[in-house]
Design a protein around this motif. Structure first.
Motif, PDB file in Angstrom:
ATOM      1  N   ARG A 120     -65.920 -32.041 -45.321  1.00 35.23           N
ATOM      2  CA  ARG A 120     -65.161 -33.454 -45.465  1.00 35.23           C
ATOM      3  C   ARG A 120     -63.978 -33.042 -44.628  1.00 35.23           C
ATOM      4  N   GLY A 121     -63.300 -34.246 -44.269  1.00 37.79           N
ATOM      5  CA  GLY A 121     -62.110 -34.164 -43.549  1.00 37.79           C
ATOM      6  C   GLY A 121     -60.906 -34.862 -44.297  1.00 37.79           C
ATOM      7  N   VAL A 122     -59.937 -34.107 -44.687  1.00 36.19           N
ATOM      8  CA  VAL A 122     -58.874 -34.324 -45.423  1.00 36.19           C
ATOM      9  C   VAL A 122     -57.727 -34.655 -44.597  1.00 36.19           C
ATOM     10  N   VAL A 123     -57.114 -35.752 -44.942  1.00 40.24           N
ATOM     11  CA  VAL A 123     -55.912 -36.382 -44.341  1.00 40.24           C
ATOM     12  C   VAL A 123     -54.766 -35.360 -44.678  1.00 40.24           C
ATOM     13  N   VAL A 124     -54.082 -34.644 -43.914  1.00 42.75           N
ATOM     14  CA  VAL A 124     -52.864 -33.920 -43.993  1.00 42.75           C
ATOM     15  C   VAL A 124     -51.643 -34.597 -43.733  1.00 42.75           C
ATOM     16  N   PRO A 125     -50.593 -35.145 -44.412  1.00 45.29           N
ATOM     17  CA  PRO A 125     -49.341 -35.564 -43.927  1.00 45.29           C
ATOM     18  C   PRO A 125     -48.654 -34.852 -42.980  1.00 45.29           C
ATOM     19  N   SER A 126     -48.482 -35.557 -41.836  1.00 44.56           N
ATOM     20  CA  SER A 126     -47.805 -34.873 -40.675  1.00 44.56           C
ATOM     21  C   SER A 126     -46.547 -34.073 -40.960  1.00 44.56           C
ATOM     22  N   SER A 127     -45.871 -34.519 -42.170  1.00 41.31           N
ATOM     23  CA  SER A 127     -44.543 -34.025 -42.215  1.00 41.31           C
ATOM     24  C   SER A 127     -45.078 -32.461 -42.815  1.00 41.31           C
ATOM     25  N   LEU A 128     -46.011 -32.074 -43.394  1.00 40.68           N
ATOM     26  CA  LEU A 128     -46.600 -30.751 -43.912  1.00 40.68           C
ATOM     27  C   LEU A 128     -46.785 -29.797 -42.644  1.00 40.68           C
ATOM     28  N   VAL A 129     -47.602 -30.581 -41.819  1.00 45.07           N
ATOM     29  CA  VAL A 129     -47.904 -29.873 -40.551  1.00 45.07           C
ATOM     30  C   VAL A 129     -46.651 -29.394 -39.531  1.00 45.07           C
ATOM     31  N   ASP A 130     -45.922 -30.474 -39.567  1.00 49.62           N
ATOM     32  CA  ASP A 130     -44.446 -30.095 -38.951  1.00 49.62           C
ATOM     33  C   ASP A 130     -43.499 -28.873 -39.475  1.00 49.62           C
ATOM     34  N   GLU A 131     -43.586 -29.011 -40.898  1.00 46.22           N
ATOM     35  CA  GLU A 131     -42.768 -28.031 -41.516  1.00 46.22           C
ATOM     36  C   GLU A 131     -43.506 -26.556 -41.199  1.00 46.22           C
ATOM     37  N   PHE A 132     -44.986 -26.756 -41.291  1.00 43.86           N
ATOM     38  CA  PHE A 132     -45.555 -25.424 -41.140  1.00 43.86           C
ATOM     39  C   PHE A 132     -45.388 -24.787 -39.660  1.00 43.86           C
ATOM     40  N   GLN A 133     -45.306 -25.820 -38.614  1.00 43.75           N
ATOM     41  CA  GLN A 133     -45.210 -25.466 -37.161  1.00 43.75           C
ATOM     42  C   GLN A 133     -43.653 -24.938 -37.264  1.00 43.75           C
ATOM     43  N   ARG A 134     -42.893 -25.383 -37.929  1.00 44.42           N
ATOM     44  CA  ARG A 134     -41.558 -24.550 -37.652  1.00 44.42           C
ATOM     45  C   ARG A 134     -41.322 -23.291 -38.354  1.00 44.42           C
ATOM     46  N   ASP A 135     -42.108 -23.202 -39.566  1.00 43.05           N
ATOM     47  CA  ASP A 135     -42.220 -21.841 -40.017  1.00 43.05           C
ATOM     48  C   ASP A 135     -42.941 -20.830 -38.989  1.00 43.05           C
ATOM     49  N   LEU A 136     -43.940 -21.205 -38.307  1.00 50.95           N
ATOM     50  CA  LEU A 136     -44.778 -20.561 -37.381  1.00 50.95           C
ATOM     51  C   LEU A 136     -43.690 -20.083 -36.054  1.00 50.95           C
ATOM     52  N   ALA A 137     -42.900 -21.197 -35.739  1.00 50.40           N
ATOM     53  CA  ALA A 137     -41.971 -20.985 -34.643  1.00 50.40           C
ATOM     54  C   ALA A 137     -40.755 -19.785 -35.134  1.00 50.40           C
ATOM     55  N   ASP A 138     -40.512 -19.912 -36.139  1.00 44.63           N
ATOM     56  CA  ASP A 138     -39.458 -19.429 -36.843  1.00 44.63           C
ATOM     57  C   ASP A 138     -39.904 -17.492 -36.632  1.00 44.63           C
ATOM     58  N   HIS A 139     -40.972 -17.604 -36.845  1.00 47.77           N
ATOM     59  CA  HIS A 139     -41.822 -16.097 -36.875  1.00 47.77           C
ATOM     60  C   HIS A 139     -42.471 -15.844 -35.451  1.00 47.77           C
ATOM     61  N   GLY A 140     -42.193 -16.507 -34.506  1.00 51.72           N
ATOM     62  CA  GLY A 140     -42.623 -16.223 -32.996  1.00 51.72           C
ATOM     63  C   GLY A 140     -43.848 -16.178 -32.920  1.00 51.72           C
ATOM     64  N   LYS A 141     -44.550 -17.306 -33.695  1.00 53.08           N
ATOM     65  CA  LYS A 141     -46.195 -17.377 -33.699  1.00 53.08           C
ATOM     66  C   LYS A 141     -46.750 -18.658 -33.120  1.00 53.08           C
ATOM     67  N   GLY A 142     -45.627 -19.380 -32.261  1.00 52.62           N
ATOM     68  CA  GLY A 142     -46.439 -20.556 -31.619  1.00 52.62           C
ATOM     69  C   GLY A 142     -46.688 -21.614 -32.405  1.00 52.62           C
ATOM     70  N   THR A 143     -47.969 -22.288 -32.193  1.00 51.42           N
ATOM     71  CA  THR A 143     -48.355 -23.604 -32.920  1.00 51.42           C
ATOM     72  C   THR A 143     -49.657 -23.239 -33.575  1.00 51.42           C
ATOM     73  N   VAL A 144     -50.033 -24.348 -34.753  1.00 54.79           N
ATOM     74  CA  VAL A 144     -51.006 -24.353 -35.088  1.00 54.79           C
ATOM     75  C   VAL A 144     -52.192 -24.308 -34.377  1.00 54.79           C
ATOM     76  N   THR A 145     -52.115 -25.057 -33.212  1.00 52.95           N
ATOM     77  CA  THR A 145     -53.169 -25.162 -32.353  1.00 52.95           C
ATOM     78  C   THR A 145     -53.680 -24.012 -31.501  1.00 52.95           C
ATOM     79  N   ASP A 146     -52.479 -22.915 -31.465  1.00 53.13           N
ATOM     80  CA  ASP A 146     -52.859 -21.735 -30.545  1.00 53.13           C
ATOM     81  C   ASP A 146     -54.059 -21.063 -31.069  1.00 53.13           C
ATOM     82  N   GLU A 147     -54.786 -20.427 -30.007  1.00 53.91           N
ATOM     83  CA  GLU A 147     -55.870 -19.726 -30.054  1.00 53.91           C
ATOM     84  C   GLU A 147     -55.630 -18.598 -31.324  1.00 53.91           C
ATOM     85  N   ALA A 148     -54.545 -17.836 -30.761  1.00 57.97           N
ATOM     86  CA  ALA A 148     -54.295 -16.623 -31.681  1.00 57.97           C
ATOM     87  C   ALA A 148     -54.048 -16.940 -33.132  1.00 57.97           C
ATOM     88  N   ASN A 149     -53.727 -18.194 -33.534  1.00 55.03           N
ATOM     89  CA  ASN A 149     -53.578 -18.597 -34.932  1.00 55.03           C
ATOM     90  C   ASN A 149     -54.723 -19.078 -35.475  1.00 55.03           C
TER      91      ASN A 149
END
Length: 638
Positions: free
Chosen positions: A496-525
């Motif tokens: 099933r496809g679960v809708v995730v609020p963009s605010s949660l993804v944005d927050e996660f993206q900031r955490d990834l960036a703070d740790h030098g890990k790019g974005t959620v869509t990067d192949e390495a992640n």
């Protein structure tokens, strides 16, 4: 005051020898008496040295050696914590008289020669070239030699070795022993059992004993394992994160006892190879009941959560059948099945242990306590399914659970009693937001994802960055936006496809960036867990919490939030768990009108809208409001 039950061990004698020989006091303390307390605690050090000397003297007197008793009370090793030497003696004030000095240091029972020698040691000004000084030093050296010989003799006479049944207060300082006893660790046996059963952090059960004291106690127990016959496993000497899985697997040996299914040894006479209700020919290659259970569990290997639940129930049944009933599982009758269901309602204490104890631990048990009706109903359903499977495979000719009446479970609205109020949820959010630590931010991330998505605990634990999919959509104003869908494999391996609020993804993206890990869509992640510890990912750790770990993390937040509220609110938060967040997602979303039944059904993964309707309380709220209005807003007793 120190307990009269304390015993003298080799460490006490080794420490006092070091003291007499003038070795470094703090280093000697840490080497021989670390469990007594910190070497920097002068009060503890003074009282311990005084206690050791008094015990030495008392032991010598019991052996009718009064001279030795006086000798061991002498401080011949230079300045110590119980008799500190001043850095420089005051010159303006005259030294005390011999009588005053003797009374001040408690040497009334010593000979005059010994009193004079000690007085000269403290206040004499002769140089080492002085013949009298040389004589004094020679006499002091002889006394030190005599004292060391006295300690050797005493050790042979009164030193004892710890035994497994000894009380902890016999070997540890009173304060330390008090903390252990409050935690129920009254003997060395119970202490060793706890250390081996929990590992490095065993001390968390005993308030007042932190990591340092816990490590010292563990080391002491390991040092004396030869006399206590209580070996301490290597896994208990290192942090859990550093322990090798293979090492943990060896902690519990296979046995016919209360051990996990994978360690359970079924006696040949009870293994079911000659079970009373075995069929003549089977579609399974299993030759005994254990192998038959393994074959059944293998059918659920694509559903790890379901497989764990099935293993738990089969495990309990097999252990009970062999250990309590003395029968083979394939020899169970309907009466046996009824007895097992009654057993689950009131299991003996030895079958129960807290749920946080893991399967490698010798403290693990198959139950936490009596099962409530819903849990017993589920157990019966699963076990009936096991026997139906065995019948279809022609392994058995009947199902003993088919004739057992299921426990009655009151029908209540879904999530009833397990939904947070808006105020309770606000308290959770506030507490999570206050903790700015790395672990606190990770807990907050988990809390918001559970509540905003309605995911099951195991589903969120399994979620990876690669499961997130960016999709275009049209918002309420007609503008094109980017939304996010989390692809989930839920119960029954259904997608099933679960809708995730963009605010949660944005927050996660900031955490990834703070740790030098790019974005959620990067192949390495792609394989990075949504709940991963981003600070440890540099070592190749992409996994997040396990369902058990996430449960504990959320319980910690809920308990902290409970401390900020009073009465029923606090009680509710203390009782809450991760699954309450899933119920709260559906209840809050549906009853506020913000989420439709169709969307809630998709996010929650329910097959029927009728299931979701049980979350709705709008009709109930309307009924209450109308009756209150009809009654004029008055209470019935008014």
């Amino acid at each position: 005051m120190r307990s009269s039950g304390r015993k003298l061990h080799a460490g006490h004698f080794a420490f006092m020898r070091a003291l007499v020989e003038g070795l470094d006091l703090d280093k000697s303390w840490d080497r021989y008496l670390a469990t007594e307390g910190s070497a920097t605690d002068k009060r503890v050090k003074r009282s311990t040295i005084a206690w050791i000397r008094s015990e030495f003297a008392a032991a010598a007197k019991r052996e009718n050696k009064p001279g030795t008793a006086r000798l061991v009370l002498l401080n011949l090793g230079g300045p110590t914590e119980d008799a500190p030497a001043p850095a420089s003696k005051p010159t303006a004030k005259a030294p005390p008289t011999l009588e005053e000095f003797v009374q001040a240091i408690g040497m009334e029972d010593f000979s005059e020669a010994e009193q004079i020698e000690r007085y000269v040691e403290e206040y004499g000004k002769a140089s080492q070239e002085d013949p009298k000084e040389r004589t004094r030093l020679q006499r002091r050296a002889r006394l030190i030699k005599r004292q060391l010989l006295a300690l050797d003799w005493l050790e042979q006479s009164v030193s004892q070795l710890p035994a497994g049944g000894d009380s902890v207060e016999a070997w540890f300082a009173p304060s330390l022993a008090g903390h252990l006893k409050k935690a129920g660790l009254h003997t060395l046996f119970l202490l060793a059992e706890r250390i081996n059963g929990v590992g490095w952090r065993w001390w968390t059960v005993a308030p007042g004993i932190g990591e340092l004291k816990g490590a010292r106690i563990t080391e002491w127990m390991k040092l004396h394992a030869d006399s206590t016959y209580l070996p301490i496993g290597e896994h208990a000497l290192i942090r859990r994160s550093e322990a090798d899985p293979g090492q943990l697997a060896l902690v519990v040996r296979p046995a016919t006892d209360l051990v996990p299914l994978e360690k359970f040894k079924v006696p040949a006479e009870l293994d079911g190879s000659q079970g009373a209700f075995r069929a003549e020919r089977s579609l399974l290659s299993a030759s005994n009941d254990y192998e038959a259970i393994t074959a059944w569990l293998a059918t659920k290997q694509e559903q790890p959560n379901t497989q764990r639940a099935y293993r738990r129930e089969a495990e309990r049944l097999l252990l009970w059948t062999v250990l309590e009933r003395g029968k083979a599982m394939s020899s169970l009758t309907t009466e046996d099945a009824m007895a097992f269901m009654a057993f689950l309602k009131e299991p003996p204490a030895r079958w129960c242990a807290p749920r946080h104890l893991q399967r490698w631990s010798p403290l693990w048990r198959p139950l936490e306590g009596p099962l409530k009706a819903p849990a017993r109903q589920q157990a019966q359903r699963i076990l009936s399914g096991l026997f139906n499977f065995l019948m279809k495979q022609s392994y058995m000719i009947g199902n003993p659970f088919s004739g057992v009446t299921p426990p009655k479970v009151p029908v209540r609205p879904l999530g009833s009693g397990r939904t947070l109020t808006r105020d309770q949820w606000a308290a959770l959010e506030a507490v999570a937001a206050e903790d700015k630590s790395l672990l606190g931010r990770r807990r907050a991330r988990a809390l918001h994802w559970l509540y905003a998505t309605g995911l099951r605990t195991a589903e969120l634990c399994a979620a990876k960055c690669g499961d997130l999919e960016a999709v275009d959509y049209i918002d309420a104003t007609g503008a094109q936006r980017v939304g996010w869908i989390l692809n989930v494999i839920g119960k029954g391996t259904k997608h099933r496809g679960v809708v995730v609020p963009s605010s949660l993804v944005d927050e996660f993206q900031r955490d990834l960036a703070d740790h030098g890990k790019g974005t959620v869509t990067d192949e390495a992640n792609k394989g990075l867990a949504i709940l991963a510890d981003l600070d440890k990912d540099d070592q190749g750790n992409k996994e997040g919490w396990t369902p058990s770990g996430l449960y504990k993390a959320m319980k910690r937040v809920m308990q902290s939030a409970a401390a900020t509220m009073d009465g029923p609110n606090a009680e509710r938060l203390m009782a809450a768990s991760t699954h309450w967040l899933r119920h709260s997602h559906a209840s809050h979303g549906l009853n506020s009108g913000a989420v439709s039944m169709m969307v809630a059904r998709q996010n929650m993964g329910h097959a029927s809208l009728n299931t979701l309707s049980k979350y709705l309380t709008t009709e109930r709220d309307v009924a209450i409001r109308e009756i209150e209005k009809f009654a004029g807003g008055k209470k019935p007793h008014e």
